[in-house]
Enzyme design. Structure first.
Site, PDB file in Angstrom:
ATOM      1  NE  ARG A  38      16.070 -26.764  -2.372  1.00 50.01           N
ATOM      2  CZ  ARG A  38      16.143 -28.356  -3.009  1.00 50.01           C
ATOM      3  NH1 ARG A  38      15.838 -28.158  -4.466  1.00 50.01           N
ATOM      4  NH2 ARG A  38      16.938 -28.521  -2.358  1.00 50.01           N
ATOM      5  NE  ARG A  42      19.295 -21.924  -6.280  1.00 49.85           N
ATOM      6  CZ  ARG A  42      20.526 -22.285  -6.106  1.00 49.85           C
ATOM      7  NH1 ARG A  42      21.507 -22.474  -7.478  1.00 49.85           N
ATOM      8  NH2 ARG A  42      19.986 -23.802  -5.993  1.00 49.85           N
ATOM      9  NE  ARG A  51      20.158 -16.463  -1.421  1.00 54.97           N
ATOM     10  CZ  ARG A  51      21.211 -15.782  -1.226  1.00 54.97           C
ATOM     11  NH1 ARG A  51      21.546 -15.260  -1.229  1.00 54.97           N
ATOM     12  NH2 ARG A  51      21.651 -17.151  -1.512  1.00 54.97           N
ATOM     13  CG  ASP A  87      19.713 -24.119   4.550  1.00 52.29           C
ATOM     14  OD1 ASP A  87      19.928 -23.832   3.858  1.00 52.29           O
ATOM     15  OD2 ASP A  87      21.118 -25.190   5.772  1.00 52.29           O
ATOM     16  CE1 TYR A 165      24.888 -31.513   3.354  1.00 57.15           C
ATOM     17  CE2 TYR A 165      22.380 -31.719   4.598  1.00 57.15           C
ATOM     18  CZ  TYR A 165      22.908 -31.727   3.212  1.00 57.15           C
ATOM     19  OH  TYR A 165      21.909 -31.035   2.331  1.00 57.15           O
TER      20      TYR A 165
END
Length: 368
Positions: A38, A42, A51, A87, A165
């Site tokens: 990552r 962010r 984003r 992703d 998921y």
């Protein structure tokens, strides 16, 4: 190079820093290479700015945005590798499932799998070049724009993590709905895991064809399984992916290093080191010296500083890195965190981490 050539997966700029690739193959470069999971994230204000302009998966489908987000951390930090911004859930999407990224909730499947008959809803034969071409275009564009600065890593989620998921419908603390399938519907579970494996193999091969110079397989939910379940529902598919990708690449005279990161699978280090991957990624719960002993020099290792150590003062970060390097040694080792960077982390502390890895490892290699 004309404007149109930029998007073609050929004539890439020459690689200037191959420390990551050499370490992945078990060598001892002049310094330990370092990158962060990552690292496009962010915690960077410039990342948040891009984003904010569109939805998460809309961003993932924009090769230009993915390229820019991948390059941003390289402008700030002397990382030795980059990983394409994307992703893991693009695969369930390619198989026909609807996934949204909801603010404050994370990934959410509008209609998760509930019973085995729901498998009929999934696309049996996924054409990755059609469904996931935006990822390949992002990789090709980034390989050109990165100008050979560092290698570019492609990645995928592993079958069990994706399956969990798809059944849970999003994140979970127990993943009990997904685990229920393993105990109640083992045959259907294997059917789904095999379907996912087939798509993943083609997806990874497509990433290499597009320009990826290494591949990482994220088994993020390995720790939800016990050793017995891991050996039945995760490990065979991880091995199958690596073996099939490598066999197909070998036919073309290609070879790219592959990394497996099975988070919290500390009970399976020996098995993971015998799974056709050059590198085993480790989370922070594993002692470096113990990991070296248990993997017996069969693989390179990657990791494994606790991401929360980046909240420490810079001097302490340097000490933690020094001890980590002493534990792993400088041969066949790639420094990283034991998980991804968190959104509230200070970029200056990320810089301190990267600098500490380079400085301490250069001194160690020099002494040797």
């Amino acid at each position: 190079m004309s404007k149109n050539d930029v998007f073609l997966p050929k004539d890439f700029p020459e690689l200037k820093n191959d420390t990551f690739l050499r370490a992945a193959r078990g060598e001892e470069p002049e310094h330990v290479p370092v990158w962060c999971m990552r690292q496009a994230g962010r915690y960077l204000p410039e990342f948040r700015e891009i984003r904010a302009k569109k939805g998460f998966f809309d961003t993932c489908r924009s090769p230009e945005d993915c390229c820019e987000l991948t390059l941003q951390p390289l402008r700030r930090f002397p990382f030795d590798a980059s990983i394409i911004f994307s992703d893991i859930l693009v695969i369930p999407q390619a198989m026909g499932m609807d996934v949204q990224m909801l603010t404050g909730k994370g990934p959410t499947f509008t209609d998760p799998l509930k019973e085995p008959e729901d498998l009929q809803r999934l696309k049996a034969n996924v054409d990755v070049n059609k469904e996931l071409d935006y990822v390949f275009k992002a990789i090709t564009l980034t390989r050109h724009k990165i100008e050979g600065k560092v290698p570019l890593i492609g990645f995928t989620g592993a079958p069990w993590t994706l399956m969990s998921y798809m059944i849970e419908g999003g994140g979970s603390t127990t993943y009990s709905k997904a685990k229920r399938w393993l105990y109640r519907h083992p045959e259907s579970s294997h059917m789904l895991l095999k379907m996912l494996t087939d798509v993943i193999v083609e997806y990874l091969l497509g990433q290499v064809a597009a320009g990826a110079q290494a591949l990482q397989v994220f088994e993020s939910h390995a720790g939800i399984l016990g050793p017995v379940e891991f050996k039945e529902f995760s490990l065979p598919y991880l091995r199958d992916i690596a073996r099939r990708v490598k066999d197909r690449l070998k036919e073309k005279g290609q070879d790219v290093p592959m990394i497996v990161f099975a988070k919290d699978a500390h009970y399976a280090l020996e098995e993971l080191s015998e799974s056709h991957y050059e590198v085993v990624g480790l989370d922070w719960t594993i002692d470096p010296r113990s990991a070296r002993e248990r993997t017996g020099g069969k693989v390179s290792l990657q990791g494994n500083m606790d991401p929360c150590a980046l909240y420490a003062p810079k001097e302490l970060i340097s000490d933690i890195v020094k001890k980590m390097l002493e534990g792993f040694g400088t041969r066949g080792y790639i420094a990283n965190l034991g998980h991804g960077l968190y959104p509230d982390m200070d970029p200056e502390n990320v810089a301190a981490f990267v600098d500490a890895v380079h400085q301490h490892s250069k001194l160690t290699v020099k002494k040797a």
